[in-house]
Design a protein around this motif. Sequence first.
Motif, PDB file in Angstrom:
ATOM      1  N   ASN A  90     -51.714 -11.014  55.766  1.00  0.00           N
ATOM      2  CA  ASN A  90     -52.543  -9.978  56.391  1.00  0.00           C
ATOM      3  C   ASN A  90     -52.377  -9.989  57.912  1.00  0.00           C
ATOM      4  N   LEU A 103     -55.987 -20.641  50.407  1.00  0.00           N
ATOM      5  CA  LEU A 103     -56.902 -19.734  49.714  1.00  0.00           C
ATOM      6  C   LEU A 103     -56.731 -18.309  50.236  1.00  0.00           C
ATOM      7  N   ALA A 104     -56.568 -18.173  51.555  1.00  0.00           N
ATOM      8  CA  ALA A 104     -56.345 -16.850  52.143  1.00  0.00           C
ATOM      9  C   ALA A 104     -55.046 -16.237  51.627  1.00  0.00           C
ATOM     10  N   LYS A 106     -53.719 -16.699  48.681  1.00  0.00           N
ATOM     11  CA  LYS A 106     -53.899 -16.253  47.299  1.00  0.00           C
ATOM     12  C   LYS A 106     -54.773 -15.003  47.195  1.00  0.00           C
ATOM     13  N   LYS A 107     -55.578 -14.739  48.240  1.00  0.00           N
ATOM     14  CA  LYS A 107     -56.450 -13.566  48.226  1.00  0.00           C
ATOM     15  C   LYS A 107     -55.847 -12.376  48.975  1.00  0.00           C
ATOM     16  N   ASN A 109     -53.797  -9.193  50.434  1.00  0.00           N
ATOM     17  CA  ASN A 109     -53.182  -7.997  49.844  1.00  0.00           C
ATOM     18  C   ASN A 109     -51.856  -7.649  50.518  1.00  0.00           C
ATOM     19  N   ASN A 130     -55.056  -4.640  45.842  1.00  0.00           N
ATOM     20  CA  ASN A 130     -56.012  -5.741  45.762  1.00  0.00           C
ATOM     21  C   ASN A 130     -55.324  -7.015  46.241  1.00  0.00           C
ATOM     22  N   SER A 131     -55.514  -8.103  45.568  1.00  0.00           N
ATOM     23  CA  SER A 131     -54.822  -9.347  45.883  1.00  0.00           C
ATOM     24  C   SER A 131     -53.411  -9.315  45.298  1.00  0.00           C
ATOM     25  N   CYS A 133     -51.448 -11.879  44.645  1.00  0.00           N
ATOM     26  CA  CYS A 133     -51.348 -12.892  43.597  1.00  0.00           C
ATOM     27  C   CYS A 133     -52.182 -12.517  42.378  1.00  0.00           C
ATOM     28  N   GLY A 134     -53.374 -11.971  42.612  1.00  0.00           N
ATOM     29  CA  GLY A 134     -54.222 -11.575  41.500  1.00  0.00           C
ATOM     30  C   GLY A 134     -53.574 -10.504  40.641  1.00  0.00           C
ATOM     31  N   CYS A 218     -48.053 -18.020  44.536  1.00  0.00           N
ATOM     32  CA  CYS A 218     -49.347 -17.778  43.899  1.00  0.00           C
ATOM     33  C   CYS A 218     -49.884 -18.985  43.149  1.00  0.00           C
TER      34      CYS A 218
END
Length: 220
Positions: A90, A103-104, A106-107, A109, A130-131, A133-134, A218
């Motif tokens: 980002n 963590l950032a 993996k979240k 976009n 969205n994410s 990795c998600g 991820c």
Amino acid sequence: MKNLAIFLLVAIFFSGCSQKSPSKKDEISIYVSYYEINGTKQRLQIKTVQNFVEQNASVPFFGVVNFLAEDKILNAYSLAKGTINVLEVNNSSINLNKSSDILALKKANEINFYEIRPDVLESVKFSSQNSVCGDFLLQKPVHVNVATNYYLRDDSFFASIIEANFFYKKGAKILKKEFVYNIAETKILEEAKEFTQKTKQLFLNDLQKLGRLLDILCTF
């Protein structure tokens, strides 16, 4: 890219042999030209920095990379021997040895990733509504732009540029693909164009690497 190969060897020597943090005079740098994902030719500076040996770091810190066109400096790591890697999440540089930054990652976009080796420089941008990795792990499409620069013996180079939607374990849908060339000598340029027009293997290799890369990032 002979100069980069020498640079990597010298940098590894200093990081491996020094029993103390390197002094300012030990810092070394090199400039590299390459094609970005938008097809423009750019330059970056790779630099080892003072105190680049972090104690108890799970991911070795290499130094910094200065992206000259953007006047942007990002942390550089070595995820594998003989490589230099840069991660931007980002639009912010991250520390791969901090759990909050992981963590950032993996979240995020949007993830920008660079891998630099003596013969290849790869620029990758993953993006998702969205994410990244998600969506990837849920087998939703992840948009990817990648430029893979291949360096020849005389330091000229060409790049494959791909835009695609990537699906976890399902492959990719290519939206755009092209080659660009930075080769002055006519004979070498003709040989490079003939090679790239005949083979699809470079595109296939690049796409396969993207899947492995996302899987690694991820599940970091």
